[in-house]
Design an enzyme around this catalytic site. Structure first.
Site, mmCIF file in Angstrom:
data_model
loop_
_atom_site.group_PDB
_atom_site.id
_atom_site.type_symbol
_atom_site.label_atom_id
_atom_site.label_comp_id
_atom_site.label_asym_id
_atom_site.label_seq_id
_atom_site.Cartn_x
_atom_site.Cartn_y
_atom_site.Cartn_z
ATOM 1 N N GLY A 1 0.823 -1.208 0.000
ATOM 2 C CA GLY A 1 0.000 0.000 0.000
ATOM 3 C C GLY A 1 0.856 1.256 0.000
ATOM 4 O O GLY A 1 0.491 2.290 0.566
ATOM 5 N N GLY B 1 -0.573 4.643 -0.971
ATOM 6 C CA GLY B 1 -1.719 5.141 -0.215
ATOM 7 C C GLY B 1 -1.374 6.370 0.597
ATOM 8 O O GLY B 1 -0.232 6.856 0.577
ATOM 9 N N GLN B 2 -2.370 6.859 1.332
ATOM 10 C CA GLN B 2 -2.202 8.121 2.071
ATOM 11 C C GLN B 2 -1.013 8.050 3.045
ATOM 12 O O GLN B 2 -0.156 8.933 3.055
ATOM 13 C CB GLN B 2 -3.482 8.445 2.855
ATOM 14 C CG GLN B 2 -3.422 9.801 3.521
ATOM 15 C CD GLN B 2 -4.399 9.961 4.681
ATOM 16 O OE1 GLN B 2 -4.993 8.984 5.142
ATOM 17 N NE2 GLN B 2 -4.563 11.178 5.133
ATOM 18 N N ASP C 1 2.643 -1.746 -4.490
ATOM 19 C CA ASP C 1 1.233 -1.364 -4.525
ATOM 20 C C ASP C 1 0.585 -2.094 -5.700
ATOM 21 O O ASP C 1 1.262 -2.683 -6.535
ATOM 22 C CB ASP C 1 1.084 0.155 -4.676
ATOM 23 C CG ASP C 1 -0.221 0.669 -4.067
ATOM 24 O OD1 ASP C 1 -0.171 1.416 -3.075
ATOM 25 O OD2 ASP C 1 -1.296 0.293 -4.584
ATOM 26 N N ARG D 1 -0.990 -0.647 -8.123
ATOM 27 C CA ARG D 1 -0.716 0.097 -9.361
ATOM 28 C C ARG D 1 0.567 0.894 -9.196
ATOM 29 O O ARG D 1 0.907 1.306 -8.092
ATOM 30 C CB ARG D 1 -1.868 1.064 -9.673
ATOM 31 C CG ARG D 1 -3.029 0.381 -10.381
ATOM 32 C CD ARG D 1 -4.226 1.299 -10.481
ATOM 33 N NE ARG D 1 -4.903 1.406 -9.197
ATOM 34 C CZ ARG D 1 -5.815 0.536 -8.741
ATOM 35 N NH1 ARG D 1 -6.166 -0.503 -9.479
ATOM 36 N NH2 ARG D 1 -6.373 0.688 -7.561
ATOM 37 N N ASP E 1 -0.180 -7.299 -5.452
ATOM 38 C CA ASP E 1 -1.509 -7.445 -4.862
ATOM 39 C C ASP E 1 -1.256 -8.280 -3.603
ATOM 40 O O ASP E 1 -0.881 -9.460 -3.703
ATOM 41 C CB ASP E 1 -2.412 -8.181 -5.863
ATOM 42 C CG ASP E 1 -3.758 -8.535 -5.257
ATOM 43 O OD1 ASP E 1 -3.907 -8.458 -4.013
ATOM 44 O OD2 ASP E 1 -4.652 -8.911 -6.031
ATOM 45 N N TYR F 1 -14.658 -3.259 7.967
ATOM 46 C CA TYR F 1 -13.272 -2.807 8.154
ATOM 47 C C TYR F 1 -12.842 -3.010 9.619
ATOM 48 O O TYR F 1 -11.766 -3.560 9.897
ATOM 49 C CB TYR F 1 -13.201 -1.335 7.763
ATOM 50 C CG TYR F 1 -11.897 -0.629 8.048
ATOM 51 C CD1 TYR F 1 -10.740 -0.931 7.329
ATOM 52 C CD2 TYR F 1 -11.831 0.381 9.008
ATOM 53 C CE1 TYR F 1 -9.559 -0.251 7.578
ATOM 54 C CE2 TYR F 1 -10.659 1.062 9.250
ATOM 55 C CZ TYR F 1 -9.521 0.744 8.542
ATOM 56 O OH TYR F 1 -8.355 1.425 8.784
ATOM 57 N N LYS G 1 -10.077 -5.485 11.270
ATOM 58 C CA LYS G 1 -8.969 -4.953 12.079
ATOM 59 C C LYS G 1 -8.886 -5.688 13.422
ATOM 60 O O LYS G 1 -7.791 -6.022 13.880
ATOM 61 C CB LYS G 1 -9.124 -3.442 12.297
ATOM 62 C CG LYS G 1 -8.767 -2.598 11.065
ATOM 63 C CD LYS G 1 -7.312 -2.788 10.659
ATOM 64 C CE LYS G 1 -6.879 -1.920 9.490
ATOM 65 N NZ LYS G 1 -5.601 -2.367 8.890
HETATM 66 N N1 SER Z 1 -9.371 6.701 8.747
HETATM 67 C C1 SER Z 1 -9.971 5.406 8.657
HETATM 68 C C2 SER Z 1 -11.285 5.453 7.994
HETATM 69 O O1 SER Z 1 -11.908 6.489 8.047
HETATM 70 C C3 SER Z 1 -10.121 4.813 10.024
HETATM 71 O O2 SER Z 1 -9.062 4.007 10.308
HETATM 72 O O3 SER Z 1 -11.702 4.476 7.483
#
Ligand code: SER
Length: 316
Positions: A10, A13-14, A36, A38, A51, A141, A145
């Site tokens: 990732g 990603g951010q 990543d 891509r 992936d 999600y 986690k």
């Molecule tokens: N920042 C994340 C979200 O909003 C939370 O871990 O999904």
């Protein structure tokens, strides 16, 4: 000392983008392998397509680069996850198990798999959720986690794999864009404030959530990973708290700099997700174990974000 070779999933990603840059500074450009789904054509450094649900390619890369550590950041976040619960569960869980299995098989020295405030649900107190509060998440999600945290602790206890984790709050930074999260508004709002002087927020004005500035999130991650193993008393995931605010409080701080900035509120399905999350969590064990202390509050965060975005219009 063993020379570390670190693979990051990732990486585009951010958090990935900023963490990869920080790791390169610490360990040297040649020792960080960014991966990543891509490619990012602007990225300078060693990059491989991966992936993370594909364990064969992951193993191949570990052998090819003699990887010693993995930072597993690839994940489908909370809001996007709700649009395809079983698909997101598959991606988040199979990639996590692939990384843990790779850690065991290749005897990696350390593995970082972040968790989130999303592990907590309606049953948790709104303020100061204790570290050991029983997590009852309402999103797929969050469920993944919680499972990932427990799998991490399992690999530590059963195989001695040095797995470490943090429950990240919403992360805010100027360097990169978030995607698919419920806290993403807190980054979007800055871009819209600068470009359009108006923002329509998908969360209601009073929705207080735990947040953290990117600098603090990266510092926390590196501090946790640098701490001696015997100082790590939590092998599921540490509560991490920096600051808490609502969209209205954030907007009003931005208005100190951009006087004609206006916000309206049009809560969508993400409001339901946010309603289930606490406004703050108790991170005293992180503070005790590895001296965690955030540097940024609301005022310094807003000033630093605007300074960077106004100074570098290509970021805004
Ligand atoms: N920042 C994340 C979200 O909003 C939370 O871990 O999904």
């Amino acid at each position: 000392m063993q020379r570390e070779k670190i693979l990051v999933t990732g990486a585009n990603g951010q958090i990935g983008k900023v963490l990869v840059a920080a790791l390169k500074k610490l360990f040297g450009n040649d020792n960080i392998i960014a991966t990543d789904l891509r490619a990012d054509n602007t990225y300078e450094g060693i990059f491989e397509l991966l992936d993370a649900t594909d364990s064969n390619t992951l193993s191949k890369l570990i052998m090819q680069y003699q990887i010693t550590q993995i930072y597993h950041l690839a994940a489908v976040l909370s809001a996007k996850g709700e649009t395809d619960p079983t698909g997101s569960w598959h991606i988040n869980m199979s990639s996590t198990l692939n990384v843990l299995e790779a850690g065991r098989i290749f005897k990696l020295s350390k593995v970082f798999i972040p968790s989130s405030i999303a592990v907590f649900g309606q049953s948790a107190p709104k303020e100061g959720v204790p570290q050991s509060f029983y997590p009852e998440p309402a999103t797929v999600y969050g469920i993944a986690k919680v499972a990932g945290e427990n799998w991490g602790a399992y690999y530590f206890n059963k195989y001695g794999l040095d797995v470490r984790s943090l429950r990240y709050p919403g992360v805010i930074g100027y360097q990169s864009a978030p995607g698919g999260g419920t806290t993403d508004y807190a980054v979007d709002i800055f871009h819209k404030a600068i470009k359009e002087k108006h923002y329509t927020c998908f969360l209601d004005k009073g929705t207080r959530l735990p947040m953290i500035y990117m600098d603090d999130a990266i510092r926390a991650t590196l501090k946790l990973m640098e701490a001696p193993s015997d100082q790590i008393s939590i092998r599921t995931a540490y509560n991490l708290q920096a600051l808490s605010f609502s969209p209205e409080e954030l907007a009003s701080e931005i208005q100190q700099y951009i006087g004609d900035f206006s916000v309206d509120y049009a809560p969508d399905f993400r409001q339901g997700i946010a309603n289930g999350w606490p406004a703050s969590i108790d991170d005293s064990i992180a503070r005790q174990d590895w001296n965690w202390k955030p540097a940024y509050g609301l005022q310094s965060l807003v000033k630093d974000m605007l300074d960077h975005l106004i100074e570098s219009p290509q970021l805004a």
